[in-house]
Design a protein around this motif. Structure first.
Motif, PDB file in Angstrom:
ATOM      1  N   ASP A 132       7.178  33.031  10.181  1.00 13.69           N
ATOM      2  CA  ASP A 132       8.535  32.859   9.670  1.00 13.69           C
ATOM      3  C   ASP A 132       9.311  31.859  10.526  1.00 13.69           C
ATOM      4  OD1 ASP A 132      10.361  34.708  11.681  1.00 13.69           O
ATOM      5  OD2 ASP A 132       8.326  35.470  11.442  1.00 13.69           O
ATOM      6  N   TRP A 160      12.215  32.045  12.012  1.00 16.20           N
ATOM      7  CA  TRP A 160      12.882  32.514  13.227  1.00 16.20           C
ATOM      8  C   TRP A 160      11.899  32.772  14.353  1.00 16.20           C
ATOM      9  CZ3 TRP A 160      13.594  34.674   8.328  1.00 16.20           C
ATOM     10  CH2 TRP A 160      14.686  34.124   7.641  1.00 16.20           C
ATOM     11  N   SER A 161      10.700  33.236  14.010  1.00 18.65           N
ATOM     12  CA  SER A 161       9.667  33.399  15.045  1.00 18.65           C
ATOM     13  C   SER A 161       9.293  32.049  15.633  1.00 18.65           C
ATOM     14  CB  SER A 161       8.427  34.087  14.461  1.00 18.65           C
ATOM     15  OG  SER A 161       8.708  35.426  14.107  1.00 18.65           O
ATOM     16  N   SER A 192      11.178  34.489   3.777  1.00 16.13           N
ATOM     17  CA  SER A 192      10.409  33.819   4.827  1.00 16.13           C
ATOM     18  C   SER A 192       8.932  34.121   4.692  1.00 16.13           C
ATOM     19  CB  SER A 192      10.885  34.295   6.201  1.00 16.13           C
ATOM     20  OG  SER A 192      10.546  35.668   6.392  1.00 16.13           O
ATOM     21  N   ARG A 206       9.479  38.730  10.984  1.00 12.57           N
ATOM     22  CA  ARG A 206      10.835  38.274  11.259  1.00 12.57           C
ATOM     23  C   ARG A 206      11.646  39.315  12.024  1.00 12.57           C
ATOM     24  NH1 ARG A 206      13.197  37.514   5.467  1.00 12.57           N
ATOM     25  NH2 ARG A 206      15.260  37.606   6.427  1.00 12.57           N
ATOM     26  N   VAL A 210      13.538  37.193  14.640  1.00 15.77           N
ATOM     27  CA  VAL A 210      14.985  37.011  14.568  1.00 15.77           C
ATOM     28  C   VAL A 210      15.657  37.491  15.846  1.00 15.77           C
ATOM     29  CG1 VAL A 210      17.092  37.826  13.418  1.00 15.77           C
ATOM     30  CG2 VAL A 210      15.150  37.078  12.049  1.00 15.77           C
TER      31      VAL A 210
END
Length: 343
Positions: free
Chosen positions: A35, A37-38, A29, A241, A245
């Protein structure tokens, strides 16, 4: 190992958070907050807050978030107003002062600030012809829930916010335990309401199911250069992340509120155990419960469970804190209930 009620961050992460970290572990990422997920977590938080244009940043811990937000939003000569019991005034090792900002402490009412006292202070301050020789109030800080486990009502926060707007001061809400406040049956507002009654707040993850992490939310717009201030404070994660995440998991299928609601349910059962044992307990509708124990009771109870000695009341009694979390189980409460019967 003894059953522990010491804090809400002495376990690891909620299994669903940990699982998401493992599932995404081998995926590559971008860094520094960019990233996948952020970005997903930000969108989920914006939706939960009903603030589609909010700026959101992920930091590691509460003190770091407080120090970074306050330093970024205050001019170099600015001060922050809080109550005497506020975390930034008591338990953050002078982190705010280390950045050159004075903490102005108002009276604490079971952890809460009163809007009329805030306005009276500001009126007196700016009526003083020498005010330019002083550290100038530049923002107001409150916690929800408070450090003493109490809550503000919507009317309380609205009144404080109106005073802040009158004096053009941003209101900053420390939400290290935000989920537990919002999940309490005594809370009369929700996350979107809070987001529209302050200029900045953060959603605590460390104490609500994450390994670490706080989501700083600017409902309208972050101050210019906030990203740079995050890095200046050593708060910018290269592996962003790690937080992203976790918040992606916490804001999927309302896991964050599910975790908080469970802790509240366990806290109310814990509270009833002390009431049934005729042990004095302070009024708290959150996951922190404050109990008055004689020192002999305290010593005996500590043979069976772990908890925090908060402060001495007199030579023979101590105020003690018991805290629940996502990891608290009915079996933990049974251990405590059995121990109370031996007192």
């Amino acid at each position: 190992m003894k059953t522990s009620f010491e804090s809400d961050y002495n376990n690891g992460a909620h299994p669903k958070v940990l699982s998401h970290l493992v599932e995404t572990n081998r995926a590559q990422s971008a860094s520094y907050g960019y990233d996948t997920w952020s970005e997903q977590a930000r969108e989920k938080i914006r939706k939960a807050c009903q603030t589609p244009y909010a700026d959101i940043f992920f930091l590691v811990g509460g003190t770091q978030a407080n120090a970074t937000v306050i330093d970024a939003m205050l001019p170099s000569y600015g001060a922050v107003i809080a109550v005497e019991t506020a975390h930034i005034n008591v338990h953050e090792s002078g982190a705010i002062e280390a950045n050159g900002h004075k903490v102005i402490a108002l009276p604490s009412h079971e952890g809460r600030m009163h809007a009329d006292e805030l306005e009276n202070y500001l009126t007196r301050f700016f009526a003083d012809p020498t005010w330019e020789h002083m550290a100038v109030p530049g923002m107001v800080y409150i916690t929800f829930p408070t450090e003493l486990g109490t809550l503000y009502k919507a009317a309380d926060i609205e009144a404080i916010h109106q005073v802040c707007q009158k004096y053009s001061l941003p209101l900053f809400v420390d939400g290290a335990r935000l989920g537990y406040g919002l999940s309490s049956p005594e809370c009369d507002f929700d996350l979107p309401w809070l987001a529209h009654h302050c200029e900045v707040f953060y959603i605590g993850g460390t104490k609500v199911g994450a390994l670490c992490g706080e989501a700083v939310v600017f409902p309208h717009k972050a101050p210019r250069g906030f990203f740079t201030m995050v890095k200046r404070h050593g708060a910018l994660l290269a592996k962003s992340r790690l937080a992203g995440v976790q918040f992606d998991a916490l804001f999927t299928d309302e896991l964050y509120m599910e975790i908080a609601s469970h802790a509240i349910e366990m806290a109310m059962q814990l509270r009833q155990a002390f009431i049934s044992a005729d042990i004095p307990i302070k009024d708290s509708p959150t996951n922190q419960q404050f109990v008055v124990l004689s020192n002999s009771q305290m010593d005996e109870l500590m043979k069976h469970v772990l908890f925090e000695q908060w402060e001495p009341i007199d030579d023979e009694h101590t105020l003690c804190r018991f805290v629940t979390s996502w990891a608290t189980t009915p079996e933990d409460l049974e251990v405590l209930t059995t121990a109370l019967k031996s007192l």
